[in-house]
Design a protein around this motif. Structure first.
Motif, mmCIF file in Angstrom:
data_model
loop_
_atom_site.group_PDB
_atom_site.id
_atom_site.type_symbol
_atom_site.label_atom_id
_atom_site.label_comp_id
_atom_site.label_asym_id
_atom_site.label_seq_id
_atom_site.Cartn_x
_atom_site.Cartn_y
_atom_site.Cartn_z
ATOM 1 N N GLN A 92 0.835 -1.207 0.000
ATOM 2 C CA GLN A 92 0.000 0.000 0.000
ATOM 3 C C GLN A 92 0.869 1.256 0.000
ATOM 4 O O GLN A 92 0.543 2.247 -0.642
ATOM 5 C CB GLN A 92 -0.918 -0.002 1.219
ATOM 6 C CG GLN A 92 -2.013 -1.046 1.112
ATOM 7 C CD GLN A 92 -2.744 -1.231 2.426
ATOM 8 O OE1 GLN A 92 -2.167 -1.110 3.501
ATOM 9 N NE2 GLN A 92 -4.032 -1.529 2.339
ATOM 10 N N ASP A 144 6.563 -8.152 -0.927
ATOM 11 C CA ASP A 144 6.352 -9.592 -0.892
ATOM 12 C C ASP A 144 5.947 -10.107 -2.266
ATOM 13 O O ASP A 144 5.316 -9.394 -3.056
ATOM 14 C CB ASP A 144 5.253 -9.924 0.110
ATOM 15 C CG ASP A 144 5.823 -10.105 1.500
ATOM 16 O OD1 ASP A 144 6.890 -10.719 1.601
ATOM 17 O OD2 ASP A 144 5.207 -9.637 2.459
ATOM 18 N N VAL A 145 6.282 -11.371 -2.508
ATOM 19 C CA VAL A 145 6.016 -11.972 -3.812
ATOM 20 C C VAL A 145 4.552 -11.802 -4.229
ATOM 21 O O VAL A 145 4.254 -11.464 -5.374
ATOM 22 C CB VAL A 145 6.373 -13.478 -3.776
ATOM 23 C CG1 VAL A 145 6.268 -14.082 -5.161
ATOM 24 C CG2 VAL A 145 7.770 -13.662 -3.230
ATOM 25 N N SER A 146 3.646 -12.012 -3.293
ATOM 26 C CA SER A 146 2.226 -11.981 -3.666
ATOM 27 C C SER A 146 1.765 -10.566 -3.961
ATOM 28 O O SER A 146 0.735 -10.359 -4.591
ATOM 29 C CB SER A 146 1.374 -12.596 -2.554
ATOM 30 O OG SER A 146 1.305 -11.730 -1.443
ATOM 31 N N ILE A 147 2.501 -9.561 -3.512
ATOM 32 C CA ILE A 147 2.106 -8.170 -3.699
ATOM 33 C C ILE A 147 2.741 -7.581 -4.957
ATOM 34 O O ILE A 147 2.216 -6.652 -5.567
ATOM 35 C CB ILE A 147 2.520 -7.340 -2.447
ATOM 36 C CG1 ILE A 147 1.953 -7.966 -1.178
ATOM 37 C CG2 ILE A 147 2.083 -5.899 -2.561
ATOM 38 C CD1 ILE A 147 0.452 -8.054 -1.126
ATOM 39 N N ARG A 148 3.887 -8.163 -5.370
ATOM 40 C CA ARG A 148 4.602 -7.610 -6.522
ATOM 41 C C ARG A 148 3.729 -7.517 -7.755
ATOM 42 O O ARG A 148 3.688 -6.502 -8.432
ATOM 43 C CB ARG A 148 5.818 -8.485 -6.844
ATOM 44 C CG ARG A 148 6.911 -8.306 -5.856
ATOM 45 C CD ARG A 148 8.088 -9.169 -6.210
ATOM 46 N NE ARG A 148 9.045 -9.094 -5.119
ATOM 47 C CZ ARG A 148 10.174 -9.763 -5.058
ATOM 48 N NH1 ARG A 148 10.487 -10.584 -6.046
ATOM 49 N NH2 ARG A 148 10.976 -9.630 -4.038
ATOM 50 N N ALA A 149 3.049 -8.623 -8.062
ATOM 51 C CA ALA A 149 2.245 -8.664 -9.280
ATOM 52 C C ALA A 149 1.125 -7.626 -9.212
ATOM 53 O O ALA A 149 0.783 -7.009 -10.225
ATOM 54 C CB ALA A 149 1.671 -10.056 -9.492
ATOM 55 N N GLN A 150 0.560 -7.402 -8.017
ATOM 56 C CA GLN A 150 -0.491 -6.379 -7.871
ATOM 57 C C GLN A 150 0.029 -5.016 -8.304
ATOM 58 O O GLN A 150 -0.626 -4.295 -9.050
ATOM 59 C CB GLN A 150 -0.930 -6.255 -6.400
ATOM 60 C CG GLN A 150 -1.751 -7.397 -5.867
ATOM 61 C CD GLN A 150 -2.163 -7.142 -4.411
ATOM 62 O OE1 GLN A 150 -1.975 -6.062 -3.870
ATOM 63 N NE2 GLN A 150 -2.735 -8.146 -3.784
#
Lengths: 331, 359
Positions: free
Chosen positions: A170, A197-203
């Motif tokens: 955010q 974090d990996v899961s946030i990068r793509a976002q």
């Protein structure tokens, strides 16, 4: 080297054009602080970025990717070579024109924990650039804060919060919103997702892509992670020790890499597959010092395909296939 | 069955070996102004000589706190190990006196941290820093210290020109070489277990692979048991025999590396695998995990991943998920994907085979 620019300039007038940029930093030593050597941070770099294009710069530490960004952002004035932005030569910008450039080119940095002032509310973080540049009246600035937060996928009510009340992803959205506040034409993204974090990068990468589609902004994307740069960029250049060694649209760069260093970087970008990952060989050796780079081809000390000529002559930048450039004696 | 063991590395044929380290139901809490944070909420796993266990997770998943607990290095005052057992070489090191624990650190468990610049003292030459750890041992009459042994250790981690490099200060070395010095210090007392917490995150990509390969070859020579903490699934793919995926302080899935990548069961593992960018693939939009990382002070009553889970069901909201067994060493913590016809509770009661990682 001018052919590099011509091929892209042919389609549309480039927004940013960098020609033969050189930046050496002096190394000082002793009581008198005499200059004893130079760090060859960038040594002849040329590229261009079209409107609405994402241009990726990939390389390891010391390759000169951040130094290149500093010249584009006018943190420093390039002493040698030329950088033009929207037709203006950055070496001579003054007064209004200079302020205009500082509005047109914005940056998002790696660490959203250190790039946002912890004592300022998000509203003030977003308003500050507008105030500094005297853009919009007070009411319009307030409206714009809400608009910017919506663009980056945050709740407009979060304008009253402080940075520490947000997660890393955010915060990076807040940093992107701040970069958008002045309606820039180019945003320099320096490792924009490596701290996330990996899961946030793509976002965040998807968000940047959507913003580009809607607003037509150009990006200079700097990162060390080849796989994600290739996915996020239209064209990619690979840098090594201050030189650009290969440049191509991202698809051919990934499917048919030419330079041995690019191939080595691919092997180091381990696939998330245990059967494949274990077979890949590592590039041997260390990155040489940029104070005293190897003669001839700078990659020759680590190159698996090194030949006699590589130490004697510097390879020439060539267009091997349309739009695909490489600097290597093999081609 | 052959497929269940990784194709490379010392993990082969180790199934029968006794674990050197067993962690059982480890729970660690931190007191914060916003309430108690259960950073580790019931973690269990086994580690055998010669094998590498990957602990994977995002920030706040509890992987680093788990490792610090194994060394009993949770900062005093802020946090505490609430319960659980850490059985090393047959004894529970959570119950031994502090003095005895000091000999466990270094001698029995070595540790490598992320940033070699902060692990090393910038004011001393690296040789001195390696020798310092040897002196601690020497006091107990275990080794004769001296530059020969220091040079030998730097040669073991393949620092070129080790003889002259012993006199270098940390800032005169590259990041990769500094991390090798840290490895030499961690391995100087020949521990049986090595914990490497994000050992390559601060290194350049080509240097990362070199360092991982070095760790692997030292491990093979010494039959070292290793815990490799990382957020990077590609590193797991290259270096680990088994993997435990952590989320919100729990191990949500564990399997052999090949099984985890080829037959992931937990929705979080699947999403994590999909969100790794693959070279040569150009998706229109990148696959993401929606939502934000969990707030550990305010976790849902049921499954902590439920708010972000694409296949969440009503039951997930209020009921902690059961353990599901998918294979001999493969299990996950989830309500979804029940084996057809098998009620969830029954699956939860399948006894865990000795030496198996349990979520």
């Amino acid at each position: 080297m001018t052919t590099a620019e011509r091929s892209t300039a042919a389609a549309t007038e480039p927004l940013l054009e960098v020609t033969n940029l050189v930046r050496h930093y002096p190394v000082k030593s002793g009581l008198l602080q005499r200059t004893v050597a130079h760090v060859h941070a960038i040594d002849g770099v040329s590229f261009s970025i079209a409107r609405g294009e994402t241009f990726g710069l990939v390389g390891e530490s010391g390759c000169g990717k951040t130094t290149t960004a500093r010249q584009v952002l006018l943190v420093e004035r390039p002493p040698e070579g030329m950088v033009t932005f929207a037709g203006r030569d950055l070496a001579t910008l003054k007064g209004r024109e200079l302020r205009r450039h500082r509005r047109d080119v914005q940056a998002v940095f790696q660490d959203p924990y250190s790039s946002l002032n912890p004592r300022m509310r998000v509203r003030d973080i977003l308003m500050e650039p507008m105030v500094v540049h005297g853009m919009y009246d007070r009411g319009r600035r307030r409206e714009r804060v809400g608009d910017l937060l919506r663009i980056v996928g945050l709740n407009p009510h979060s304008a009253d919060l402080y940075p520490h009340q947000f997660s890393g992803g955010q915060r990076q959205r807040v940093a992107i919103a701040r970069a958008l506040a002045l309606e820039p034409k180019l945003i320099v993204l320096d490792e924009p997702v490596s701290a996330l974090d990996v899961s946030i990068r793509a976002q965040v990468l998807n968000l940047l892509r959507d913003i580009q589609k809607n607003l037509g902004i150009s990006y200079l994307l700097i990162a060390h992670d080849l796989a994600s740069v290739a996915q996020a960029s239209h064209r990619v250049a690979v840098m090594y020790l201050g030189r650009m060694v290969e440049m191509a649209p991202s698809r051919p760069l990934v499917t048919e890499p030419l330079h041995p260093y690019t191939k080595g970087l691919f092997a180091a970008a381990l696939p998330p597959d245990p059967r494949l990952a274990r077979q890949l060989p590592a590039i041997q050796g260390e990155i040489p010092s940029p104070i005293n780079p190897p003669s001839g081809c700078r990659f020759r000390t680590r190159c698996p395909a090194v030949m006699d000529i590589c130490s004697q002559a510097a390879p020439v930048w060539k267009e091997v296939k349309p739009g695909h450039f490489v600097e290597c004696h093999l081609y | 069955m052959a497929d269940n063991t990784p194709t490379a590395g010392p993990g082969n044929g180790l199934a029968a070996r006794e674990p050197i380290l067993s962690v059982r139901d480890l729970r660690v809490e931190f007191r914060t102004s916003r309430g108690i944070v259960r950073a580790v909420a019931g973690v269990s796993f086994d580690l055998r000589p010669g094998e590498t266990l990957g602990l994977v997770g995002e920030s706040g998943s509890g992987k680093s706190v788990t490792c610090l607990s194994l060394m009993r290095m949770i900062p005093h005052g802020a946090g505490r190990i609430a319960s659980g057992q850490v059985i090393l070489n047959g004894r529970d090191i959570l119950t031994i006196p502090d003095k005895e624990m000091r000999t466990v650190r270094g001698r029995e468990i070595g540790m490598i941290l992320q940033d070699p610049m902060t692990s090393l003292d910038p004011l001393f030459i690296v040789g001195e820093q390696v020798r310092e750890t040897l002196r601690v041992d020497e006091a107990e009459g275990k080794h004769r210290s001296g530059w020969d042994r220091v040079v030998g250790l730097l040669e073991m981690v393949r620092i070129p020109g080790a003889k002259s490099r012993v006199k270098a200060y940390p800032h005169q070395m590259s990041g990769g070489m500094r991390q090798r010095v840290v490895a030499a210090i961690a391995l100087s007392s020949e521990p049986a277990v090595l914990i490497a917490d994000e050992p390559t995150t601060a290194l350049d990509v080509t240097i990362q692979v070199q360092f991982l390969d070095l760790l692997k070859s030292i491990q093979d020579e010494r039959h070292l048991a290793m815990i490799l903490v990382t957020h990077d699934l590609s590193i797991v793919a290259r270096n680990c025999d088994r993997v435990a995926v952590m989320y919100a302080g729990r191990i949500v899935e564990t399997a052999s590396t090949v099984d985890l990548f080829e037959k992931p069961q937990h929705p979080y593992t699947r999403a994590l695998l999909q969100s790794v960018p693959r070279l040569g693939e150009f998706p229109e939009t990148l696959p993401t995990i929606e939502g934000q990382p969990p707030d550990l002070t305010n976790l849902p009553a049921g499954c902590p991943f439920q708010p972000r889970c694409p296949v969440a069901m009503e039951i997930c909201k209020d009921n902690p998920p059961p353990v599901r067994v998918h294979g001999p060493a493969h299990s996950s913590l989830c309500w979804v994907d029940a084996l057809p016809g098998e009620p969830a509770q029954a699956a939860a009661q399948v006894p865990v085979a000795a030496g198996e990682v349990r979520p």
